[in-house]
Design an enzyme around this catalytic site. Structure first.
Site, PDB file in Angstrom:
ATOM      1  N   CYS A  14      32.466  40.435  41.590  1.00 17.90           N
ATOM      2  CA  CYS A  14      32.987  39.547  40.557  1.00 17.90           C
ATOM      3  C   CYS A  14      34.266  40.119  39.951  1.00 17.90           C
ATOM      4  CB  CYS A  14      31.895  39.316  39.507  1.00 17.90           C
ATOM      5  SG  CYS A  14      32.198  37.949  38.366  1.00 17.90           S
ATOM      6  N   THR A  15      34.295  40.300  38.637  1.00 17.85           N
ATOM      7  CA  THR A  15      35.506  40.762  37.960  1.00 17.85           C
ATOM      8  C   THR A  15      35.755  42.255  38.140  1.00 17.85           C
ATOM      9  OG1 THR A  15      34.223  40.967  35.922  1.00 17.85           O
ATOM     10  CG2 THR A  15      35.490  38.926  36.234  1.00 17.85           C
TER      11      THR A  15
END
Length: 314
Positions: free
Chosen positions: A103-104
């Site tokens: 993800c991030t």
């Protein structure tokens, strides 16, 4: 035994952290032995995970002894990353260690310069931010994960599971990876990318612009078999003038805007009705079911049938 170091910083997303731990700890060799040793690392002894505080047994120096480093995502992707973390990641990258993000977590790798000149992905909602903050990164918001050799990145938290299974398969083969996927109640490969989770947005036109009445009419009549000549006649312009002014005000062509309106309507029908796909193709204004399937796959990244299986609400 292959060692996996999972790096967690303050603000870590709990699911992003638990995914690699679960996948790699569950992986067993054919003789039943564990295939991976998992170490959770952080710059300090405790990590703020929002709903709880996590005690990490390992510090950053443990990254140097890992075969794979997985960087979990954080709730605030634009938050500054400590220099000691960036230096540690650069050091392991220089040694040739495999590095992945969930993800991030891609923002942390990008901050360390590890994604420069590489194709990468992150959660679709943060992809524009990643591309703007790090223009040297080739951000692909439509895929579940990117394997760029030494550095791998994944989209949202669930796509982190896809990526971890991919790494297990790369390390130990499809049979072992399939066993882990079954334990996770997860297909070894999911059809499509994260584009299927994104509702296509119409390029905006300034409120009060000369195109606004036509855009409203196009939205209301998207199910009709409209041509550029039809749109031009409605706007009282020549097709050439309409195309030019439409692009000036929306950044796209009239027919592409119309296709987006039709695909949005098709998504709604696939989610909320049991209508056959061919019927939906006609309902949303595609004269040919084949043309509808091709356009849907191109924009959404998966087929209408696969989309319905994932998102049907009836």
């Amino acid at each position: 035994m292959h060692t996996v170091a999972v790096l967690a910083l303050d603000g870590v997303i709990p699911f992003d952290l638990s995914t690699p731990i679960d996948v790699f700890q569950r992986t067993r060799l054919p003789d039943g032995r564990s295939a991976y040793r998992v170490r959770v690392c952080s710059p300090a002894g405790e990590v703020d995970a929002g709903a709880f505080t996590l005690r990490a047994p390992w510090r950053l120096d443990a990254l140097a002894g890992a075969d794979t480093v997985v960087v979990a995502g954080c709730a605030e992707p634009l938050a500054p990353v400590p220099d000691e973390v960036l230096d540690a990641l650069r050091d392991v990258a220089a040694r040739g260690t495999r590095i992945a993000s969930i993800c991030t977590g891609a923002f942390i790798l990008a901050a360390a310069g590890l994604l420069d000149g590489r194709r990468a992905t992150t959660h679709w909602a943060a992809a524009a931010q990643l591309a703007e903050r790090h223009p040297e990164v080739d951000v692909d918001p439509a895929v579940l994960y990117v394997d760029d050799g030494q550095v791998l990145t994944s989209a949202g938290a669930a796509a982190g599971l896809d990526l971890c299974l991919h790494m297990v398969r790369r390390d130990l083969g499809s049979a072992v990876a399939a066993d882990v996927a079954r334990l996770s109640v997860m297909p070894l490969e999911r059809e499509g990318g994260q584009a299927q989770f994104i509702v296509p947005e119409h390029p905006p036109a300034p409120r009060g612009s000369t195109m606004e009445p036509l855009l409203i009419w196009m939205e209301e009549n998207a199910g009709e078999e409209l041509t550029l000549d039809d749109l031009a006649a409605r706007a009282g312009m020549s097709p050439r003038t309409l195309h030019r002014r439409f692009r000036e005000q929306t950044g796209t062509s009239p027919l592409r805007w119309l296709h987006l309106a039709r695909i949005r309507r098709a998504q709604h029908l696939l989610e909320t009705t049991a209508h056959p796909v061919d019927r939906i193709a006609r309902q949303v204004g595609f004269g040919s079911p084949t043309a509808f399937r091709d356009r849907f796959k191109r924009l959404i990244g998966t087929s209408p049938h696969a989309y319905r299986r994932s998102f049907q609400r009836v």
